[in-house]
Design an enzyme around this catalytic site. Structure first.
Site, PDB file in Angstrom:
ATOM      1  N   LYS A   3       0.971  -1.039   0.038  1.00  0.00           N
ATOM      2  CA  LYS A   3       0.034  -0.013  -0.034  1.00  0.00           C
ATOM      3  C   LYS A   3       0.932   1.203   0.280  1.00  0.00           C
ATOM      4  O   LYS A   3       1.963   1.217   0.218  1.00  0.00           O
ATOM      5  CB  LYS A   3      -0.894  -0.104   1.155  1.00  0.00           C
ATOM      6  CG  LYS A   3      -1.951  -1.219   1.109  1.00  0.00           C
ATOM      7  CD  LYS A   3      -2.944  -1.358   2.457  1.00  0.00           C
ATOM      8  CE  LYS A   3      -3.924  -2.289   2.351  1.00  0.00           C
ATOM      9  NZ  LYS A   3      -4.850  -2.359   3.488  1.00  0.00           N
ATOM     10  N   TYR A  43     -12.608  -1.846  -3.263  1.00  0.00           N
ATOM     11  CA  TYR A  43     -13.026  -2.071  -2.105  1.00  0.00           C
ATOM     12  C   TYR A  43     -14.475  -1.624  -1.757  1.00  0.00           C
ATOM     13  O   TYR A  43     -15.102  -1.560  -0.695  1.00  0.00           O
ATOM     14  CB  TYR A  43     -12.508  -0.803  -1.066  1.00  0.00           C
ATOM     15  CG  TYR A  43     -10.826  -1.346  -0.656  1.00  0.00           C
ATOM     16  CD1 TYR A  43     -10.763  -2.487   0.180  1.00  0.00           C
ATOM     17  CD2 TYR A  43      -9.657  -0.759  -1.043  1.00  0.00           C
ATOM     18  CE1 TYR A  43      -9.469  -2.875   0.493  1.00  0.00           C
ATOM     19  CE2 TYR A  43      -8.478  -1.083  -0.767  1.00  0.00           C
ATOM     20  CZ  TYR A  43      -8.289  -2.351   0.108  1.00  0.00           C
ATOM     21  OH  TYR A  43      -7.129  -2.395   0.579  1.00  0.00           O
ATOM     22  N   ASN A 106      -1.995   0.035   6.876  1.00  0.00           N
ATOM     23  CA  ASN A 106      -1.525  -1.185   7.403  1.00  0.00           C
ATOM     24  C   ASN A 106      -0.469  -1.729   6.695  1.00  0.00           C
ATOM     25  O   ASN A 106      -0.595  -3.189   6.469  1.00  0.00           O
ATOM     26  CB  ASN A 106      -2.673  -2.148   8.057  1.00  0.00           C
ATOM     27  CG  ASN A 106      -3.591  -2.437   6.922  1.00  0.00           C
ATOM     28  OD1 ASN A 106      -3.672  -2.161   5.622  1.00  0.00           O
ATOM     29  ND2 ASN A 106      -4.635  -3.001   7.285  1.00  0.00           N
ATOM     30  N   HIS A 109      -1.896  -5.497   1.379  1.00  0.00           N
ATOM     31  CA  HIS A 109      -3.339  -6.201   1.271  1.00  0.00           C
ATOM     32  C   HIS A 109      -3.255  -7.655   0.703  1.00  0.00           C
ATOM     33  O   HIS A 109      -2.215  -7.904   0.152  1.00  0.00           O
ATOM     34  CB  HIS A 109      -4.151  -5.384   0.092  1.00  0.00           C
ATOM     35  CG  HIS A 109      -5.151  -6.109  -0.384  1.00  0.00           C
ATOM     36  ND1 HIS A 109      -6.450  -6.026   0.185  1.00  0.00           N
ATOM     37  CD2 HIS A 109      -5.526  -6.939  -1.621  1.00  0.00           C
ATOM     38  CE1 HIS A 109      -7.266  -7.043  -0.327  1.00  0.00           C
ATOM     39  NE2 HIS A 109      -6.581  -7.320  -1.382  1.00  0.00           N
ATOM     40  N   GLU A 120      -8.971 -10.135  -8.087  1.00  0.00           N
ATOM     41  CA  GLU A 120      -8.133  -8.932  -7.876  1.00  0.00           C
ATOM     42  C   GLU A 120      -6.675  -9.034  -8.707  1.00  0.00           C
ATOM     43  O   GLU A 120      -6.334  -7.908  -9.391  1.00  0.00           O
ATOM     44  CB  GLU A 120      -7.619  -8.949  -6.360  1.00  0.00           C
ATOM     45  CG  GLU A 120      -8.848  -8.680  -5.603  1.00  0.00           C
ATOM     46  CD  GLU A 120      -8.786  -8.846  -3.996  1.00  0.00           C
ATOM     47  OE1 GLU A 120      -7.493  -9.193  -3.748  1.00  0.00           O
ATOM     48  OE2 GLU A 120      -9.554  -8.460  -3.139  1.00  0.00           O
TER      49      GLU A 120
HETATM   50  P1  GDP Z   1      -7.874  -6.874   5.493  1.00  0.00           P
HETATM   51  O1  GDP Z   1      -8.246  -7.939   4.664  1.00  0.00           O
HETATM   52  O2  GDP Z   1      -7.036  -7.456   6.533  1.00  0.00           O
HETATM   53  O3  GDP Z   1      -7.138  -5.866   4.525  1.00  0.00           O
HETATM   54  O4  GDP Z   1      -9.084  -6.051   6.137  1.00  0.00           O
HETATM   55  P2  GDP Z   1     -10.432  -5.586   5.893  1.00  0.00           P
HETATM   56  O5  GDP Z   1     -10.784  -6.297   4.528  1.00  0.00           O
HETATM   57  O6  GDP Z   1     -11.416  -5.817   6.936  1.00  0.00           O
HETATM   58  O7  GDP Z   1     -10.438  -3.941   5.606  1.00  0.00           O
HETATM   59  C1  GDP Z   1      -9.980  -3.622   4.345  1.00  0.00           C
HETATM   60  C2  GDP Z   1      -8.979  -2.189   4.684  1.00  0.00           C
HETATM   61  O8  GDP Z   1      -9.714  -1.309   5.190  1.00  0.00           O
HETATM   62  C3  GDP Z   1      -7.875  -2.765   5.667  1.00  0.00           C
HETATM   63  O9  GDP Z   1      -6.714  -3.422   5.352  1.00  0.00           O
HETATM   64  C4  GDP Z   1      -7.502  -1.349   6.222  1.00  0.00           C
HETATM   65  O10 GDP Z   1      -6.627  -0.643   5.192  1.00  0.00           O
HETATM   66  C5  GDP Z   1      -8.956  -0.585   6.140  1.00  0.00           C
HETATM   67  N1  GDP Z   1      -9.573  -0.872   7.495  1.00  0.00           N
HETATM   68  C6  GDP Z   1     -10.272  -1.846   7.927  1.00  0.00           C
HETATM   69  N2  GDP Z   1     -10.966  -1.744   9.125  1.00  0.00           N
HETATM   70  C7  GDP Z   1     -10.812  -0.276   9.410  1.00  0.00           C
HETATM   71  C8  GDP Z   1     -11.271   0.602  10.453  1.00  0.00           C
HETATM   72  O11 GDP Z   1     -11.647   0.263  11.335  1.00  0.00           O
HETATM   73  N3  GDP Z   1     -10.771   1.783  10.252  1.00  0.00           N
HETATM   74  C9  GDP Z   1     -10.061   2.490   9.148  1.00  0.00           C
HETATM   75  N4  GDP Z   1      -9.695   3.777   9.070  1.00  0.00           N
HETATM   76  N5  GDP Z   1      -9.507   1.541   8.330  1.00  0.00           N
HETATM   77  C10 GDP Z   1      -9.915   0.172   8.323  1.00  0.00           C
END
Ligand code: GDP
Length: 131
Positions: A3, A43, A106, A109, A120
């Site tokens: 990222k 997303y 974070n 991805h 993807e």
């Molecule tokens: P991943 O599969 O571990 O990447 O997690 P998810 O699919 O749940 O979320 C996608 C992305 O959205 C994450 O990698 C973060 O960059 C962002 N994200 C997820 N949860 C949160 C949150 O509670 N707050 C914020 N600001 N960003 C989040």
């Protein structure tokens, strides 16, 4: 994907070293930047979430590294390698533990299923960019 925060901090090499040392083969790779429409589509599953706007801004603010990786059990093993979404909860030695700063920024991805990995991969690469 690596990222924008990973690219900004100069962490591409260090992260890729961990990825290849963990047995993943790079099938396709490029430095590219997502448009707003790209990030919203990528997303889309999160478009009702309160952090969606922040997520799109973050993912479009600079270049990313997109890659397709190959390994037995790749989806699960890559998610183990990157660690929990929130780096504060990511296990010691995982990529997010080492390189991420927050739940939103974070570092990496990883696809969450073989089906989504296919979708993807096709989002980023044409057939002739896959090896
Ligand atoms: P991943 O599969 O571990 O990447 O997690 P998810 O699919 O749940 O979320 C996608 C992305 O959205 C994450 O990698 C973060 O960059 C962002 N994200 C997820 N949860 C949160 C949150 O509670 N707050 C914020 N600001 N960003 C989040």
């Amino acid at each position: 994907m690596l990222k924008p925060d990973s690219v900004e901090k100069g962490n591409i090499g260090a992260i890729l070293e961990k990825v290849t040392a963990s047995g993943f083969r790079i099938v396709a790779m490029k430095l590219t930047q997502l448009t707003k429409a790209d990030a919203e589509a990528f997303y889309a599953v999160h478009n009702e979430r309160p952090f969606f706007g922040e997520l799109v801004n973050y993912m479009t603010r600079g270049p990313i590294v997109a890659a397709i990786l190959e390994k037995e059990n790749a989806v699960q093993d890559f998610r183990t390698l990157i660690g929990a979404t929130n780096p504060a909860e990511a296990a010691e030695g995982t990529i997010r533990n080492m390189f991420a700063e927050s739940i939103s920024q974070n570092a990496v991805h990883g696809s969450d299923s073989d089906e989504n990995a296919g979708i993807e991969g096709a989002f980023h690469f044409s057939e002739r960019e896959m090896f």
